[in-house]
Design an enzyme around this catalytic site. Structure first.
Site, PDB file in Angstrom:
ATOM      1  N   ARG A  57       0.835  -1.198   0.000  1.00  0.00           N
ATOM      2  CA  ARG A  57       0.000   0.000   0.000  1.00  0.00           C
ATOM      3  C   ARG A  57       0.870   1.247   0.000  1.00  0.00           C
ATOM      4  NH1 ARG A  57      -3.683  -2.326   4.668  1.00  0.00           N
ATOM      5  NH2 ARG A  57      -5.229  -3.430   3.427  1.00  0.00           N
ATOM      6  N   THR A  58       0.330   2.292  -0.590  1.00  0.00           N
ATOM      7  CA  THR A  58       1.074   3.552  -0.619  1.00  0.00           C
ATOM      8  C   THR A  58       1.175   4.115   0.786  1.00  0.00           C
ATOM      9  OG1 THR A  58       0.072   4.033  -2.753  1.00  0.00           O
ATOM     10  CG2 THR A  58       1.145   5.841  -1.632  1.00  0.00           C
ATOM     11  N   THR A  59       2.367   4.424   1.208  1.00  0.00           N
ATOM     12  CA  THR A  59       2.512   5.075   2.510  1.00  0.00           C
ATOM     13  C   THR A  59       3.166   6.440   2.393  1.00  0.00           C
ATOM     14  OG1 THR A  59       4.563   3.881   2.823  1.00  0.00           O
ATOM     15  CG2 THR A  59       2.609   2.961   3.871  1.00  0.00           C
ATOM     16  N   ASN A 101      -5.160   2.828   0.460  1.00  0.00           N
ATOM     17  CA  ASN A 101      -4.141   2.784  -0.595  1.00  0.00           C
ATOM     18  C   ASN A 101      -4.395   3.909  -1.590  1.00  0.00           C
ATOM     19  OD1 ASN A 101      -2.054   1.915  -2.174  1.00  0.00           O
ATOM     20  ND2 ASN A 101      -3.162   0.213  -3.102  1.00  0.00           N
TER      21      ASN A 101
END
Lengths: 239, 283
Positions: free
Chosen positions: A5-7, A114
């Site tokens: 997931r985008t962090t 996300n």
């Protein structure tokens, strides 16, 4: 391998600013692509012309912007070719519809934890209201429709200037001058910004996105406040 | 620190400790799905009226960035559709001064009297609006509801909020409307973000609620029926304006304009609604 997931954003673009003027809407962004503190690329346009009716620009993660633009172009193409009406009428995707569509996309992504890590600016001509349209969608899906918009650092550095000078009967020339002025300020004070910018405008006749060009900052470092701190200028030496 | 004595190939004791501490507690970037966008919604129920109001300020990320002074679309919405509030928002954007003037000019409207105000995370408020409206439309289409009475809408809002108990809509709501079964008296409900609600006479939700609620509790009177105030609609408008002005002095998330939606039943039982836009102080 578990789903990633985008962090955090990795390759980023900085502020996009925009305003509504008398007869249209204009947005501006620089063309610097940053990789953290590295200036990765100096000529990366972040403003797009969709079907000659809608302008799209975004700050934040550049790869997510590319994804969004691909989705949007596919949607716009679908509207003009696959939709039931397109056989009979010359149907174009309205800017407001795109803005709402992006809201749904961004909201769904954020609800899956996300997100597309972008602040998107959507501009176009609202045929129904016969007025320019300018709106933003952020990475949570927060929508805002306003006369003046600025993403990222622009919200802090450019917005006060835009609010001070903006009138709802600005001419195109005045609008451009105001945006260029704001972009210059961003170049001076945003360390992830450059003086190479792109301008885009949309009127009832259609959209134009300019080629990137360099703002004149040749005597920029000679501004009085750059030589002597502003606190010094009135003579008491205090700060 | 005697940096000169450190050789280029080794770390000094202090550096080693710091490095170990960092490795022991790795910093993880994370994504925060919520954002507090400001806004204060409130509602008052009277014997012959129901008022719902909101300010129009929208705050951005970080809590200090003022993104809009004319925001309404996620804050106050009708159960039917969003055209009215969007029109008012659009009018504020183009010529706020004309709308507010010296004395606020009421805008007459028709349609259901039930309105919902929600404040908190603007994107969740927008989504909640869409979900509730879609459910109401479907229920209306299939003949399950014949009128959008406030108590029915209130229950639906509660159910919708609770359905996201594990990932809440960060939307603190109030619902107001005229009860067609109760002789046209006002009904107001107040919520938390996960759907617990109650009927009250005076409600507030959002940023600055702690400042507003006590003022309203004190200004308004009610006797007997605890869910209605004794004051008239005009007095209620006056009190709400005063109270919002007070709150906007000290709460940064509240200010700019106050939009009030007033639904009233006249002596013959006819229902009418109007919207007032009042300017709050410039700051």
């Amino acid at each position: 391998m578990s789903k990633q997931r985008t962090t955090q954003p990795i390759t980023t673009g900085t502020s996009v600013i925009g305003l509504v003027y008398d007869g249209g809407v204009m947005i501006a962004a620089d063309t610097l692509l940053s990789y953290g503190s590295m200036a990765k690329s100096f000529n990366t346009p972040r403003l797009y012309n969709i079907e000659d009716r809608i302008l799209l620009g975004a700050s934040g993660e550049y790869s997510d912007l590319q994804e969004i633009v691909a989705k949007v172009k596919a949607l716009a193409l679908q509207e003009t070719t696959n939709s039931m009406e397109s056989i009979y009428v010359d149907r174009k995707l309205p800017a407001k519809s795109l803005w709402n569509y992006l809201r749904a996309v961004m909201y769904q992504k954020r609800s899956k934890m996300n997100p597309y890590w972008n602040d998107v600016v959507v501009a176009g001509w609202d045929d129904q209201a016969d007025k320019p349209f300018l709106g933003t969608v952020d990475k949570l899906g927060t929508t805002l429709q306003e006369n003046l918009v600025a993403t990222g650092f622009g919200g802090y550095l450019a917005m006060p200037l835009l609010r001070e000078k903006w009138r709802n009967d600005l001419s195109e020339g005045e609008a451009r001058a105001l945006l260029e002025d704001a972009m210059k300020v961003l170049f001076y004070r945003d360390c992830r910004a450059s003086a190479r910018i792109q301008l885009a405008k949309c009127t009832s006749d259609g959209c134009i996105v300019s080629e990137p060009y360099e703002l004149d900052h040749s005597n920029g470092w000679n501004a009085p406040s750059m030589i002597r701190a502003a606190g010094d200028l009135d003579g008491d030496g205090g700060w | 620190m005697n940096a000169v004595s450190i050789s280029s190939g080794s770390m000094c004791g202090m550096c080693m400790m710091a490095w170990l501490v960092l490795m022991a507690h790795p910093v993880t970037a994370s994504f925060e799905p919520y954002q507090l966008n400001g806004g204060l919604v409130s509602a008052v129920a009277g014997k012959t009226f129901a008022i719902i109001g909101t300010d129009t300020r929208m705050i951005g990320e970080g809590g200090y960035l003022l993104e809009s002074r004319n925001h309404l679309s996620s804050r106050l919405w009708s159960v039917e559709d969003d055209t009215l509030m969007l029109e008012i928002e659009s009018a504020l954007r183009s010529d706020a001064a004309a709308l507010r003037a010296v004395k606020p000019v009421p805008i007459k409207i028709t349609g259901p009297t039930t309105m919902v105000g929600s404040s908190g995370c603007s994107t969740d408020c927008s989504q909640l609006q869409r979900v509730v409206r879609a459910d109401l439309r479907a229920a209306s289409y299939y003949g399950q509801v014949s009128s959008f009475d406030p108590d029915q809408v209130a229950n639906l809002v509660s159910q919708t909020l609770y359905s996201r108990r594990v990932f809440p809509y960060y939307a603190f709501c109030v619902v107001s409307g005229l009860d067609s079964n109760g002789g046209g008296c006002g009904k107001v409900y107040v919520y938390d973000a996960i759907g617990s609600y109650e009927q009250v006479a005076v409600a507030a939700a959002g940023t600055g609620r702690e400042l507003l609620q006590p003022i309203l509790d004190r200004l308004f009177t009610s006797n007997g029926n605890a869910n209605l105030v004794n004051e008239s609609a005009d007095a209620a408008v006056e009190y709400l304006c005063k109270a919002y002005r007070s709150v906007s002095e000290r709460e940064i998330g509240v200010g700019d304009n106050l939009v009030l939606h007033i639904s009233e039943t006249d002596t013959e039982g006819k229902v009418s609604s109007r919207v007032l836009v009042v300017k709050l102080k410039d700051h």
